[in-house]
Scaffold this motif. Structure first.
Motif, PDB file in Angstrom:
ATOM      1  N   GLN A  14      -2.134   0.797   2.986  1.00 24.12           N
ATOM      2  CA  GLN A  14      -2.353   0.163   4.286  1.00 24.12           C
ATOM      3  C   GLN A  14      -1.565   0.860   5.394  1.00 24.12           C
ATOM      4  O   GLN A  14      -2.125   1.199   6.446  1.00 24.12           O
ATOM      5  CB  GLN A  14      -1.952  -1.309   4.235  1.00 24.12           C
ATOM      6  CG  GLN A  14      -2.032  -2.000   5.587  1.00 24.12           C
ATOM      7  CD  GLN A  14      -1.322  -3.348   5.626  1.00 24.12           C
ATOM      8  OE1 GLN A  14      -0.838  -3.814   4.603  1.00 24.12           O
ATOM      9  NE2 GLN A  14      -1.276  -3.973   6.787  1.00 24.12           N
ATOM     10  N   ASP A  15      -0.286   1.068   5.171  1.00 23.83           N
ATOM     11  CA  ASP A  15       0.570   1.592   6.228  1.00 23.83           C
ATOM     12  C   ASP A  15       0.216   3.027   6.605  1.00 23.83           C
ATOM     13  O   ASP A  15       0.063   3.356   7.779  1.00 23.83           O
ATOM     14  CB  ASP A  15       2.037   1.507   5.803  1.00 23.83           C
ATOM     15  CG  ASP A  15       2.530   0.065   5.691  1.00 23.83           C
ATOM     16  OD1 ASP A  15       1.856  -0.832   6.226  1.00 23.83           O
ATOM     17  OD2 ASP A  15       3.577  -0.146   5.067  1.00 23.83           O
ATOM     18  N   THR A  18      -3.182   3.246   8.366  1.00 21.05           N
ATOM     19  CA  THR A  18      -3.051   2.827   9.762  1.00 21.05           C
ATOM     20  C   THR A  18      -2.429   3.950  10.587  1.00 21.05           C
ATOM     21  O   THR A  18      -2.872   4.239  11.707  1.00 21.05           O
ATOM     22  CB  THR A  18      -2.204   1.551   9.868  1.00 21.05           C
ATOM     23  OG1 THR A  18      -2.820   0.506   9.094  1.00 21.05           O
ATOM     24  CG2 THR A  18      -2.058   1.094  11.308  1.00 21.05           C
ATOM     25  N   LYS A 163       4.464  -6.879   9.019  1.00 20.88           N
ATOM     26  CA  LYS A 163       3.195  -6.551   8.373  1.00 20.88           C
ATOM     27  C   LYS A 163       2.027  -7.130   9.162  1.00 20.88           C
ATOM     28  O   LYS A 163       0.957  -6.504   9.254  1.00 20.88           O
ATOM     29  CB  LYS A 163       3.189  -7.062   6.938  1.00 20.88           C
ATOM     30  CG  LYS A 163       2.077  -6.463   6.084  1.00 20.88           C
ATOM     31  CD  LYS A 163       2.208  -4.950   5.972  1.00 20.88           C
ATOM     32  CE  LYS A 163       3.377  -4.535   5.100  1.00 20.88           C
ATOM     33  NZ  LYS A 163       3.464  -3.063   4.940  1.00 20.88           N
ATOM     34  N   TRP A 167      -1.228  -5.062  10.809  1.00 20.11           N
ATOM     35  CA  TRP A 167      -2.657  -5.435  10.793  1.00 20.11           C
ATOM     36  C   TRP A 167      -3.206  -5.472  12.219  1.00 20.11           C
ATOM     37  O   TRP A 167      -4.339  -5.024  12.465  1.00 20.11           O
ATOM     38  CB  TRP A 167      -2.843  -6.793  10.135  1.00 20.11           C
ATOM     39  CG  TRP A 167      -2.776  -6.801   8.638  1.00 20.11           C
ATOM     40  CD1 TRP A 167      -1.838  -7.412   7.856  1.00 20.11           C
ATOM     41  CD2 TRP A 167      -3.696  -6.172   7.735  1.00 20.11           C
ATOM     42  NE1 TRP A 167      -2.116  -7.188   6.526  1.00 20.11           N
ATOM     43  CE2 TRP A 167      -3.241  -6.443   6.423  1.00 20.11           C
ATOM     44  CE3 TRP A 167      -4.837  -5.409   7.914  1.00 20.11           C
ATOM     45  CZ2 TRP A 167      -3.904  -5.977   5.285  1.00 20.11           C
ATOM     46  CZ3 TRP A 167      -5.513  -4.938   6.787  1.00 20.11           C
ATOM     47  CH2 TRP A 167      -5.046  -5.220   5.495  1.00 20.11           C
ATOM     48  N   VAL A 179      -9.300  -0.432   6.859  1.00 20.04           N
ATOM     49  CA  VAL A 179      -8.007  -0.456   6.168  1.00 20.04           C
ATOM     50  C   VAL A 179      -8.000  -1.535   5.093  1.00 20.04           C
ATOM     51  O   VAL A 179      -7.525  -1.310   3.965  1.00 20.04           O
ATOM     52  CB  VAL A 179      -6.858  -0.682   7.180  1.00 20.04           C
ATOM     53  CG1 VAL A 179      -5.548  -0.937   6.456  1.00 20.04           C
ATOM     54  CG2 VAL A 179      -6.722   0.527   8.109  1.00 20.04           C
ATOM     55  N   ARG A 180      -8.538  -2.699   5.408  1.00 15.74           N
ATOM     56  CA  ARG A 180      -8.534  -3.786   4.436  1.00 15.74           C
ATOM     57  C   ARG A 180      -9.344  -3.441   3.195  1.00 15.74           C
ATOM     58  O   ARG A 180      -8.943  -3.744   2.070  1.00 15.74           O
ATOM     59  CB  ARG A 180      -9.073  -5.063   5.081  1.00 15.74           C
ATOM     60  CG  ARG A 180      -9.045  -6.251   4.122  1.00 15.74           C
ATOM     61  CD  ARG A 180      -9.365  -7.566   4.782  1.00 15.74           C
ATOM     62  NE  ARG A 180      -9.245  -8.641   3.807  1.00 15.74           N
ATOM     63  CZ  ARG A 180      -9.471  -9.918   4.066  1.00 15.74           C
ATOM     64  NH1 ARG A 180      -9.821 -10.291   5.300  1.00 15.74           N
ATOM     65  NH2 ARG A 180      -9.335 -10.830   3.125  1.00 15.74           N
ATOM     66  N   THR A 183      -8.081   0.741   1.285  1.00 18.73           N
ATOM     67  CA  THR A 183      -6.736   1.219   0.969  1.00 18.73           C
ATOM     68  C   THR A 183      -6.219   0.655  -0.344  1.00 18.73           C
ATOM     69  O   THR A 183      -6.698  -0.361  -0.836  1.00 18.73           O
ATOM     70  CB  THR A 183      -5.754   0.874   2.105  1.00 18.73           C
ATOM     71  OG1 THR A 183      -5.731  -0.542   2.311  1.00 18.73           O
ATOM     72  CG2 THR A 183      -6.165   1.555   3.396  1.00 18.73           C
ATOM     73  N   THR A 185      -2.674  -0.530  -1.835  1.00 21.75           N
ATOM     74  CA  THR A 185      -1.273  -0.869  -1.613  1.00 21.75           C
ATOM     75  C   THR A 185      -0.643  -1.473  -2.861  1.00 21.75           C
ATOM     76  O   THR A 185       0.559  -1.383  -3.073  1.00 21.75           O
ATOM     77  CB  THR A 185      -1.156  -1.862  -0.431  1.00 21.75           C
ATOM     78  OG1 THR A 185      -1.753  -1.279   0.734  1.00 21.75           O
ATOM     79  CG2 THR A 185       0.292  -2.197  -0.121  1.00 21.75           C
ATOM     80  N   ARG A 204       1.568  -7.861   1.951  1.00 22.70           N
ATOM     81  CA  ARG A 204       0.323  -7.537   2.643  1.00 22.70           C
ATOM     82  C   ARG A 204      -0.476  -8.802   2.954  1.00 22.70           C
ATOM     83  O   ARG A 204      -0.967  -8.985   4.066  1.00 22.70           O
ATOM     84  CB  ARG A 204      -0.490  -6.573   1.768  1.00 22.70           C
ATOM     85  CG  ARG A 204      -1.900  -6.281   2.282  1.00 22.70           C
ATOM     86  CD  ARG A 204      -2.587  -5.264   1.397  1.00 22.70           C
ATOM     87  NE  ARG A 204      -4.016  -5.221   1.616  1.00 22.70           N
ATOM     88  CZ  ARG A 204      -4.740  -4.121   1.730  1.00 22.70           C
ATOM     89  NH1 ARG A 204      -4.144  -2.946   1.652  1.00 22.70           N
ATOM     90  NH2 ARG A 204      -6.038  -4.171   1.913  1.00 22.70           N
TER      91      ARG A 204
END
Length: 221
Positions: A14-15, A18, A163, A167, A179-180, A183, A185, A204
């Motif tokens: 996720q990170d 992004t 976090k 988002w 991303v959701r 990814t 994580t 998350r």
């Protein structure tokens, strides 16, 4: 206006994803580098490669398997439980990981003519990892510049975000759903929303819930 070139330290999570979208919005050229350090879930490498290809980003994969051999931890060993005991670092902490990743990313960046290195480290929701702190990144930035006589800037767009705010940033970049859905994580190697149980998934999910509540109410976090 876009300018310059950046290398994104990229895990496919996720990170870092992004951060990839953040970098694409700001720089004329963006490349990504992923490290194979013997992580227990090779899906991470596959996921990173797939996202880079989808986003038409040049993708480098560097062999850092020695790191996994040097430091026993829950991210490289199936026989070590994912846990955090009071007063101790989490079992998922990999000694020297960000130190080495950023150093090798800098070497690569100089070779490809990039002045910026983008990393998704975060001191707000950092799970207790000392190499995610702002003071570490700033210190290493100075060291890298001195070591290679080259003016790097280590960009940390998530450093002071929760976090939920991460988002929110993905949403502002037009990449929230991407991303959701795309990814990885989860410490257990489950794509998207993950297993829901490991520390990474809990963090998350909690942030996602907070962000979606704020969005429904029409407010920023």
């Amino acid at each position: 206006m876009k300018s310059g070139k950046a290398v994104v330290v990229f895990s496919g999570g996720q990170d870092s994803t992004t951060c990839l979208f953040w970098a694409k919005q700001r720089f004329e050229e963006v490349e990504a580098v992923t490290f194979d350090y013997g992580q227990r879930h090779k899906q991470e490498l596959t996921c990173a490669a797939r996202i880079a290809a989808d986003q038409k980003i040049r993708h480098h994969v560097l062999d850092m398997s020695l790191l996994g051999q040097l430091t026993p931890n829950a991210l490289t060993r199936h026989d070590i439980a994912i846990e955090q005991k009071e007063g101790e670092l989490p079992s998922t902490f990999v000694d020297g990981r960000n130190l080495l990743f950023l150093s090798f990313a800098a070497v690569l960046a100089k070779q490809v003519g990039a002045r910026h290195i983008v990393t998704g480290v975060c001191q707000t929701d950092f799970s207790g990892y000392p190499d995610c702190r702002d003071i570490f990144v700033k210190s290493l930035n100075v060291t890298l510049n001195l070591a290679m006589d080259y003016e790097f800037v280590v960009d940390t767009p998530l450093m002071w975000l929760t976090k939920a705010q991460t988002w929110q940033l993905a949403d502002e970049l037009g990449a929230f759903q991407y991303v959701r859905d795309n990814t990885l994580t989860c410490y257990e190697g489950v794509m998207g929303d993950g297993c829901g149980q490991c520390p990474a998934c809990v963090l998350r999910s909690r942030g996602l819930s907070e962000f979606e509540t704020a969005r429904r109410e029409g407010r920023r976090i």
